[in-house]
Design a protein around this motif. Structure first.
Motif, short mmCIF file in Angstrom:
data_model
loop_
_atom_site.label_atom_id
_atom_site.label_comp_id
_atom_site.label_asym_id
_atom_site.label_seq_id
_atom_site.Cartn_x
_atom_site.Cartn_y
_atom_site.Cartn_z
N ARG A 59 0.79 -1.23 0.00
CA ARG A 59 0.00 0.00 0.00
C ARG A 59 0.82 1.28 0.00
NH1 ARG A 59 -1.55 -3.05 4.28
NH2 ARG A 59 -0.91 -1.45 5.72
N PHE A 60 2.13 1.19 0.27
CA PHE A 60 2.95 2.39 0.43
C PHE A 60 4.16 2.35 -0.50
CE2 PHE A 60 0.85 1.38 4.42
CZ PHE A 60 0.14 2.56 4.65
N ASP A 61 4.24 3.35 -1.40
CA ASP A 61 5.35 3.43 -2.34
C ASP A 61 6.59 4.07 -1.72
OD1 ASP A 61 4.02 2.25 -4.52
OD2 ASP A 61 3.02 4.14 -4.97
N GLU A 62 6.41 4.89 -0.73
CA GLU A 62 7.52 5.58 -0.07
C GLU A 62 7.73 5.00 1.32
OE1 GLU A 62 9.46 7.76 -1.56
OE2 GLU A 62 8.22 7.72 -3.37
N ILE A 63 8.96 4.64 1.61
CA ILE A 63 9.24 4.00 2.90
C ILE A 63 8.90 4.93 4.06
CG2 ILE A 63 11.68 4.60 3.24
CD1 ILE A 63 12.00 1.45 3.70
N ARG A 64 9.04 6.22 3.86
CA ARG A 64 8.73 7.18 4.93
C ARG A 64 7.23 7.22 5.25
NH1 ARG A 64 10.08 10.63 0.56
NH2 ARG A 64 8.23 11.66 -0.24
N ASP A 65 6.40 6.72 4.34
CA ASP A 65 4.95 6.71 4.55
C ASP A 65 4.45 5.46 5.26
OD1 ASP A 65 4.77 9.18 3.26
OD2 ASP A 65 4.36 8.26 1.31
N VAL A 66 5.32 4.48 5.42
CA VAL A 66 4.92 3.21 6.03
C VAL A 66 4.69 3.42 7.52
CG1 VAL A 66 5.58 0.82 6.48
CG2 VAL A 66 6.23 1.90 4.32
N PRO A 67 3.48 3.14 7.99
CA PRO A 67 3.19 3.32 9.42
C PRO A 67 3.78 2.17 10.24
CG PRO A 67 1.25 2.48 8.32
CD PRO A 67 2.30 2.68 7.26
N LEU A 68 4.75 2.49 11.09
CA LEU A 68 5.36 1.49 11.95
C LEU A 68 5.03 1.79 13.40
CD1 LEU A 68 8.96 1.20 10.45
CD2 LEU A 68 6.99 -0.27 10.00
N SER A 69 4.82 0.75 14.17
CA SER A 69 4.61 0.92 15.60
C SER A 69 5.93 1.34 16.24
CB SER A 69 4.14 -0.40 16.22
OG SER A 69 5.19 -1.36 16.14
N ALA A 70 5.86 1.81 17.45
CA ALA A 70 7.08 2.18 18.17
C ALA A 70 8.01 0.98 18.29
CB ALA A 70 6.72 2.73 19.56
N ARG A 71 7.44 -0.18 18.54
CA ARG A 71 8.24 -1.40 18.65
C ARG A 71 8.95 -1.72 17.33
NH1 ARG A 71 6.15 -7.28 20.78
NH2 ARG A 71 8.17 -8.27 20.67
N ASP A 72 8.23 -1.60 16.22
CA ASP A 72 8.84 -1.85 14.91
C ASP A 72 9.93 -0.83 14.60
OD1 ASP A 72 7.43 -4.17 14.39
OD2 ASP A 72 5.90 -3.17 13.18
N ARG A 73 9.71 0.43 14.95
CA ARG A 73 10.73 1.46 14.73
C ARG A 73 11.99 1.14 15.54
NH1 ARG A 73 9.05 5.23 11.52
NH2 ARG A 73 6.86 5.78 11.41
N GLN A 74 11.82 0.69 16.77
CA GLN A 74 12.97 0.32 17.60
C GLN A 74 13.70 -0.87 16.98
OE1 GLN A 74 11.07 -0.34 21.37
NE2 GLN A 74 11.53 1.73 22.10
N LYS A 75 12.96 -1.82 16.48
CA LYS A 75 13.57 -3.00 15.86
C LYS A 75 14.37 -2.59 14.63
CE LYS A 75 12.35 -7.57 14.13
NZ LYS A 75 11.28 -8.53 13.93
N VAL A 76 13.79 -1.77 13.77
CA VAL A 76 14.49 -1.31 12.57
C VAL A 76 15.75 -0.53 12.97
CG1 VAL A 76 14.34 0.28 10.61
CG2 VAL A 76 12.49 -1.35 11.04
N SER A 77 15.65 0.32 13.97
CA SER A 77 16.82 1.09 14.43
C SER A 77 17.92 0.17 14.93
CB SER A 77 16.42 2.07 15.53
OG SER A 77 15.58 3.07 15.01
N ALA A 78 17.56 -0.85 15.68
CA ALA A 78 18.56 -1.81 16.19
C ALA A 78 19.22 -2.56 15.03
CB ALA A 78 17.91 -2.79 17.16
N ILE A 79 18.46 -2.92 14.03
CA ILE A 79 19.00 -3.63 12.87
C ILE A 79 19.95 -2.71 12.11
CG2 ILE A 79 18.41 -4.63 10.62
CD1 ILE A 79 15.76 -5.61 12.02
N VAL A 80 19.56 -1.47 11.90
CA VAL A 80 20.42 -0.51 11.18
C VAL A 80 21.73 -0.32 11.94
CG1 VAL A 80 20.62 1.92 10.48
CG2 VAL A 80 18.53 0.63 9.98
N ARG A 81 21.66 -0.18 13.25
CA ARG A 81 22.89 -0.04 14.05
C ARG A 81 23.78 -1.26 13.90
NH1 ARG A 81 19.21 2.04 17.74
NH2 ARG A 81 19.23 0.10 18.93
N GLU A 82 23.19 -2.44 13.94
CA GLU A 82 23.97 -3.68 13.80
C GLU A 82 24.59 -3.77 12.41
OE1 GLU A 82 26.14 -6.77 14.58
OE2 GLU A 82 25.05 -5.61 16.07
N LYS A 83 23.86 -3.37 11.40
CA LYS A 83 24.41 -3.36 10.03
C LYS A 83 25.63 -2.45 9.96
CE LYS A 83 21.92 -3.33 6.41
NZ LYS A 83 20.97 -3.02 5.33
N GLN A 84 25.55 -1.30 10.59
CA GLN A 84 26.68 -0.36 10.59
C GLN A 84 27.87 -0.95 11.34
OE1 GLN A 84 24.69 3.03 12.28
NE2 GLN A 84 24.08 3.83 10.28
#
Length: 90
Positions: A59-84
């Motif tokens: 439903r969302f063409d732009e990643i910034r438009d994807v509605p994420l819960s606070a928990r999902d945002r934390q998960k994505v942030s942790a993954i990005v940090r680990e990737k770095q």
């Protein structure tokens, strides 16, 4: 839903794995991060994303438009940090 991939990732970071050995880890982290977006309805553009997750029901063409819960945002942030930390390229 896959949720346990961060533990091995964190273990590898602590052990200080070489970037070459991090390639499988980077693939896992890529999949874990994008699974969050796929479940929330993101429409993938890259062949890799489309092959891995498809776009049925997206439903969302732009990643910034994807509605994420606070928990999902934390998960994505942790993954990005680990990737770095692991030296993963996008």
């Amino acid at each position: 839903m896959r949720t346990a991939l961060l533990a091995p990732a964190l273990s590898l970071a602590i052990l200080g794995s070489a970037p070459a050995s991090a390639a499988p880890l980077c693939d896992e982290l890529w999949g874990e991060r994008n699974a969050v977006y796929a479940e929330a309805g993101y429409c993938f553009r890259t062949p890799r994303g489309i092959q891995a997750f498809g776009n049925a029901g997206c439903r969302f063409d732009e990643i910034r438009d994807v509605p994420l819960s606070a928990r999902d945002r934390q998960k994505v942030s942790a993954i990005v940090r680990e990737k770095q930390r692991s030296g993963c390229r996008e």
